[in-house]
Design an enzyme around this catalytic site. Sequence first.
Site, PDB file in Angstrom:
ATOM      1  CE  LYS A 205      -1.952  -1.147   3.744  1.00 53.47           C
ATOM      2  NZ  LYS A 205      -2.842  -1.072   4.967  1.00 53.47           N
ATOM      3  NE  ARG A 207      -0.519   5.796   5.409  1.00 53.22           N
ATOM      4  CZ  ARG A 207      -1.844   5.373   5.609  1.00 53.22           C
ATOM      5  NH1 ARG A 207      -3.135   6.172   5.566  1.00 53.22           N
ATOM      6  NH2 ARG A 207      -2.214   4.096   5.831  1.00 53.22           N
ATOM      7  CB  THR A 237     -11.282 -13.959  -5.518  1.00 49.63           C
ATOM      8  OG1 THR A 237     -10.534 -13.096  -4.994  1.00 49.63           O
ATOM      9  CG2 THR A 237     -12.169 -14.734  -4.284  1.00 49.63           C
ATOM     10  N   GLY A 239      -8.453 -11.759  -6.765  1.00 42.64           N
ATOM     11  CA  GLY A 239      -8.432 -10.425  -6.676  1.00 42.64           C
ATOM     12  C   GLY A 239      -7.207  -9.416  -6.425  1.00 42.64           C
TER      13      GLY A 239
END
Lengths: 329, 329, 329, 329, 329, 329
Positions: A205, A207, A237, A239
């Site tokens: 991730k 920021r 999945t 994703g």
Amino acid sequence: MPTPHMQHELLFGNVKLFAGTASPELSQEIADYLDLDLCGRDIIEFPNENLFVQLQSSVRGQDCYVIQTTSSPVHRNLMELLILIQTLKLDSAGRITAVVPYLCYGRSDKKDKPRVPITARLVADMIVAAGADRYMTFDLHAGQIQGFFSIPGDVLRGFHILKNYLLELAPSLHNPVVVTADLGFAKKGRVYADLLQTGLAFIEKKRTSDITNPQAMTVIGEIKDKDVLLVDDEINTGGSMVHAVNILKEHGARDIYMIFVHPILSNDAAERLAALPVKQFITTNTVPIPPEKRAFLGDRLVVLSIGKLLGEVIQRANEGTSVGEMFNE
Amino acid sequence: MPTPHMQHELLFGNVKLFAGTASPELSQEIADYLDLDLCGRDIIEFPNENLFVQLQSSVRGQDCYVIQTTSSPVHRNLMELLILIQTLKLDSAGRITAVVPYLCYGRSDKKDKPRVPITARLVADMIVAAGADRYMTFDLHAGQIQGFFSIPGDVLRGFHILKNYLLELAPSLHNPVVVTADLGFAKKGRVYADLLQTGLAFIEKKRTSDITNPQAMTVIGEIKDKDVLLVDDEINTGGSMVHAVNILKEHGARDIYMIFVHPILSNDAAERLAALPVKQFITTNTVPIPPEKRAFLGDRLVVLSIGKLLGEVIQRANEGTSVGEMFNE
Amino acid sequence: MPTPHMQHELLFGNVKLFAGTASPELSQEIADYLDLDLCGRDIIEFPNENLFVQLQSSVRGQDCYVIQTTSSPVHRNLMELLILIQTLKLDSAGRITAVVPYLCYGRSDKKDKPRVPITARLVADMIVAAGADRYMTFDLHAGQIQGFFSIPGDVLRGFHILKNYLLELAPSLHNPVVVTADLGFAKKGRVYADLLQTGLAFIEKKRTSDITNPQAMTVIGEIKDKDVLLVDDEINTGGSMVHAVNILKEHGARDIYMIFVHPILSNDAAERLAALPVKQFITTNTVPIPPEKRAFLGDRLVVLSIGKLLGEVIQRANEGTSVGEMFNE
Amino acid sequence: MPTPHMQHELLFGNVKLFAGTASPELSQEIADYLDLDLCGRDIIEFPNENLFVQLQSSVRGQDCYVIQTTSSPVHRNLMELLILIQTLKLDSAGRITAVVPYLCYGRSDKKDKPRVPITARLVADMIVAAGADRYMTFDLHAGQIQGFFSIPGDVLRGFHILKNYLLELAPSLHNPVVVTADLGFAKKGRVYADLLQTGLAFIEKKRTSDITNPQAMTVIGEIKDKDVLLVDDEINTGGSMVHAVNILKEHGARDIYMIFVHPILSNDAAERLAALPVKQFITTNTVPIPPEKRAFLGDRLVVLSIGKLLGEVIQRANEGTSVGEMFNE
Amino acid sequence: MPTPHMQHELLFGNVKLFAGTASPELSQEIADYLDLDLCGRDIIEFPNENLFVQLQSSVRGQDCYVIQTTSSPVHRNLMELLILIQTLKLDSAGRITAVVPYLCYGRSDKKDKPRVPITARLVADMIVAAGADRYMTFDLHAGQIQGFFSIPGDVLRGFHILKNYLLELAPSLHNPVVVTADLGFAKKGRVYADLLQTGLAFIEKKRTSDITNPQAMTVIGEIKDKDVLLVDDEINTGGSMVHAVNILKEHGARDIYMIFVHPILSNDAAERLAALPVKQFITTNTVPIPPEKRAFLGDRLVVLSIGKLLGEVIQRANEGTSVGEMFNE
Amino acid sequence: MPTPHMQHELLFGNVKLFAGTASPELSQEIADYLDLDLCGRDIIEFPNENLFVQLQSSVRGQDCYVIQTTSSPVHRNLMELLILIQTLKLDSAGRITAVVPYLCYGRSDKKDKPRVPITARLVADMIVAAGADRYMTFDLHAGQIQGFFSIPGDVLRGFHILKNYLLELAPSLHNPVVVTADLGFAKKGRVYADLLQTGLAFIEKKRTSDITNPQAMTVIGEIKDKDVLLVDDEINTGGSMVHAVNILKEHGARDIYMIFVHPILSNDAAERLAALPVKQFITTNTVPIPPEKRAFLGDRLVVLSIGKLLGEVIQRANEGTSVGEMFNE
């Protein structure tokens, strides 16, 4: 891998292989490797969904192996495994080993929030309560899950199946780098990087000040103009893998190879993966992939079989010889 | 944190606090928070090293807490913990909670090589075998170790102690970034980065063509001209931290703060850390730091106490109220 | 003692001997008797005192024996024993026997006061929890400690080692008498008296009207002008033995021989014993006596080895033949 | 002994007393002390000897005590105890305490020969398997039997019942001495000698040159012209006591008092004791003495009741207050 | 049934009701009876079918009840039950009761052939392994299944729900007789016959000389011109009931009422039953009947709710008062 | 039944047969079948009724069988069984099988009233707690009792002993019918009816308007002018059998044969049966019938021995071959 075996005295009775309904092809492959027949057993599902098992011949004192993966239908497959184990125990089997290539509920392995379960421990307790003396499995979500069992086990790594393929692939790769899409898998990613002598990068991730997209992903490490080996232990999945491939391409990655041990491929995962600019999907058969899902991925799907490896491990377990030395450990 | 408590009916008997010899100051601090006296107990070591315990008053039916960390001398402290638990059990305690701020053998939590132990599971089994009904601890090396226990526990996080200090510190930091020196800690590092709304970087092995130094470390992520918060769960000999600080400085880091929950500080760790260009060493008292080690680190050492937090958790455990809501979880 | 053994079928796998670090010489002696090598294992102590074990080869299905006495450093040695046992269990050993010549905490075997532990039970529980299937030991402080274990064991008696020596010694003794310094050992003392066909006397507290010394010791039974065999199961600090020798001499004893199974010899016990008018100190190697302590006692120290006996018992345990008949029982 | 009790909060539910058929009078006495009725229960023996139990009212969540000694008929009484415990457990009792004044099989407490049982451990396991949470008993044959239980217990001593009587008796004794007839009881004998501030002597085998009587008994210590308190934990057939009294008289003892906790009095023991020159037989009611046996011993028999003591201990166990302090311990 | 309750002290913490997803309406009904809210919990099924649970508030020390029947989807519902139990245990619940109106696998309760499982025991072991302290259920297929649990339970009988309805129905019946279609249910059938003071008949195989139909059924006992109450514990596919109704009609039965506790109604059972000449189908809601199945049976279906009864039993379990006396037992 | 056995490798050590005192003749018969001697063991009952056991030779690693039925004296026989098992365990037996032809307390197998025990589960727990690895028995009162054991077992059926005799008897019977006197045995009765291809009838309570005799028995099914095979699993006092024979005769039965597996024959059962118009009493020796009881029944008593069958089952258990196939199952 298969090596000649010395004549040995009988430590545990003869190997008796029982296949649940979840992995019939893998079970047959193991039986072929060991030059044995799968033992006959009836498995019936009554209209009320209750399962019933009967063994077709006695297993008194024998060294029994129940081969049953716990992929979909997860709870039915798990119950079938437990019933088979108990049936063997009640028939006075000498030793019972649960051979579960993919162990369900591995991601529920700790209380990282209040008031949640540790279902992987529950599953381990259930397998022990049913009567298993040992277990065999591949790539637990966390290695610590071994400590959830009060019985010994052989936790094998898909890496040992995948690595030969990757070493063959390596010369054709352009400036390869290993990438993991989950920080929790970072350490295992290093094993692949060491094997192929490449660098390592992570998707993580980022920021941002952009309020509309505060959780945008980024890449930590160098991948530009490199062939990427995107590794993980399982794809569910797909994703996060879709996101990962997109971000990799944005950052200038060349060819992408997706490598994972457990092809769960829930829902429309196969279809979603098929749409991605990925050169190969390299995996194993710890979970069987149904033909309709295979069709989506076509030639890009490479499924390496764990059958011979499991067969050899079962033979060594029966003989009382080392499994570790198969991997020079 | 301490909040007013409602009058409640007695669920578990009265709180009885017992201190082992490993954490006397922390034990007193907990007792003070709870406005209780530590219960009298004699702990004697005979010339043959065998320990002997006698409680000075009865604990029948009471809600007992044994406060004992398992830092050096590790095995003696562990045994003292177990004997105290058994003594309480044999005296018909109502409920026994092992309060072990630092649980030893956390790094032996999986079989990552053949033929090795999972000693953390053994330790969990010993605590249960001795008679504990529950346990409390801080920052297990891997969260999965909770699953090694067949009893419930409260696994608290030093983060909840450290975060307030870090939030106060934050405004004075220049362009801060959180760095972890161990890929296994990468995910926990993210919690700190989220708290302080900073980026995240990792120190990791770099594959070089330099045959003489093939294992050189590098930094993955941006740290140049940034203040670094170097976080980890424990510092043992400090060896990897010395390397980490060096590599950070080479890569242009500004001020470095070292943040860790368990100050094991084995051997001459304190002395080695003292020599580093680190601005602050921020830690907790899950392990007591002896004065001679404190002396090396001087004012740069910031020890935040877990005493009040443990006191409050014990009170809530006794009352049957939520611990999770202390952390808004 | 070693007798020819019949060819037998394999009941338990092959004998695998593992030595902890506490009794290396004894372990080697057992291995020599059995004409086996000690199995390779790495035992490492990390700077944080945590121990780490790795077996150098597989023990799947084999009949494993861990030789480790639990003398000083008591808790480290005990933990090493437990870790070795668990490592063997996790490597799927066929059967695991804890061979613990001296079992620590034997004197904490009952609640003779309120609110004290029964640590010997705790130790038994720990050995079982670690995964031992059987145990072997010598002269438990109380025979009842066998009942603390939920697994079978062979509790051997140092008497069987000592008696041959004593029978050889007997003709040179003048009017011998067996004396015990502890009423709790009175019954075992009788076994020695029966062997040597001598009388039996006890050292016991004497109630006096002398207020300044109300606890003076006295001798119950005849010892004047007799050679005394002062027997006990273990000598710890030697304090009560110093008193015993003095009182015996006051009552006119001739030569004194001190006979004991477990030479704990804590603190300066060796030095204190050396100062006593004792002709011989006759003991075994259930606990290793370091050279500096041996030096104090010089030629007066007679250490009889339990190695061959343990070797033979291990062989019989592996073959499934009687141990009792070694002693005509 | 009964002391005023403070008002307390409910820790364990209300006391529910259940009497087996073995000790009806003692059970009533306990109930009277506690000002409670014995709880109704039907105990039926079917013609096939199988026992059947039904409780007359619910015990959900209550603090239940089953009072049942295990004297003759031993196995029936033991089974009745176990069935009562299981019945309480299945009715969801809150806590179950087995109150067994005399615990059978205490003398089978160790393997002092090869291939024998440790039946006392078996009995302990059976009581736990039936569902007991705690136990209460008097004077175990060996204190170590406490360590056979995996549950806590209160092991009371008949000494606390007998001592007041002996202290009253003491002034009328002429030069008293405490004697034990069994070396295994020597240490407990000392407690009586300490109480009465007397000397201690032992009856023990004497090795003689008389081939016809090589096992003749003798006395070790001074008893001539003394009043003898001959103490033991139980009297079974009384055989060794007959020998002891004879040898004491031969050695010039004056009056003899026989003191023992458990009046088993098997076979014609009462008749044999009655024929001895013993002034008083002082015992307790841990085992009920049937009227026909009492008749033999007449006024010389002094039976001190454990009822009030047990009542008080049960009250304290229920309240969670100290039992040890009843004895200033 | 609900009776006024005395004020009581707190034995087990407060009642906390948790509903699994299998019986939401029943759970709400129980909550309404107890004037409580169902406790909040999130139950999520991930795409890989793994379930996840989180409690919305703390249950420390509380008296928790998990309401979850184990009808279709059987294995998912069973796993959800187990996960809920473990979650409560790990959150330090005071006591956990599994409330399972219909317990699956009851028909796999013995080895009546070689090499088959006893799955009901396995299910009991799983519930205990997950952490349940008690269980509640209705009409086990065999009462002996209670003995499969090592924990106490309340096994309630649908009869107590059904009997009031039947007593109201009785006056309108013409010459009623109770019939069972399964010899294994014969004894329970007698309870209904006793209630209604009717005769009893059985449907049983008839041995015929007709080779084409050797297994023809017949009726043992008198049913001609009688109203029949056809009773059973559960109806699964309804196959044997179809045969039973036909044979009854052939033998001259008048109106037929079908009475059964557990409406499993697998496959097209509802449709098949609807086609039968049966006047009423009288059952309970131990298993929820989906609307589409209800539609087939229309007004002839009478579903009596167990909700109030369970609510009252839970209240009594919490208070520690008798359940048996609800039924005058 | 005895069939030639293939040479086999040793799975479990050699068969060692131990006989308790309850079934000496049966034990010898089993030993004869296996061409083995019963192993020597001393079983002593002390005057205080406590039992003592010592094995005369070692059983280390061997495959041990304890043959002990639990008929009168029930509790003594049960305890002897348990002590023998524990003794074998403590002597390190390889595997221990409890061979209990008649298992006591089978009728206490469920809570059919509130607040009663499930003693059969308690007995199972005791056998497991003592150390048995397996059990063998005949005709449990309910097949579900197998599920009370956590160990595997062989539950044999007297039917396999009785059937050959009945098949020989069949041609001489006139229009035979199988009758059961207990509805709980109805299903097992069918097995006899199937064997002999006869009808089935039941004796059952008849509801009458006769207030003086509301519980009169009646017969459900056809028996008039038929020879009756009255079958049951055991005969205890014979009370219900007396009623059954009377009612059968009233309803016109011809010859009556009474067939039952377990001849408990409590009190004066033999005398009462002798007075009945029964042609033969056909049973087995799962319980020994003392000569004085045999005398009452004279030639009408046919006792078929289970000895050879048990011998063969033991041999197959030792070899690890199928028991089920002995019965074509």
